[in-house]
Motif scaffolding. Structure first.
Motif: not given
Length: 56
Positions: A6-11, A32-45
């Motif tokens: 699910s995390l990989e699919t979301s990313l 366009k200015g969105l950058k994913i700085t941290h991702a783990q199951k249940g949490f995206l920053r």
């Protein structure tokens, strides 16, 4: 979609949305200015700056 990927699919979905491969043009411009700085199951920053092209 299983719990394992699910995390990989979301990313992948978010990356495609930011690139404009899916969604509407306005979404792609605004994100366009969105950058994913941290991702783990249940949490995206994110780091997000609205680009000037989205304000036109």
């Amino acid at each position: 979609m299983g719990a394992d990927n699910s995390l990989e699919t979301s990313l992948i979905w978010l990356q495609n949305l930011v690139k404009g491969d899916i969604g509407q043009e306005l979404e792609a411009r605004a994100l366009k200015g969105l950058k994913i700085t941290h991702a783990q199951k249940g949490f995206l920053r994110f780091s997000f700056i609205v680009p000037s092209s989205a304000s036109v």
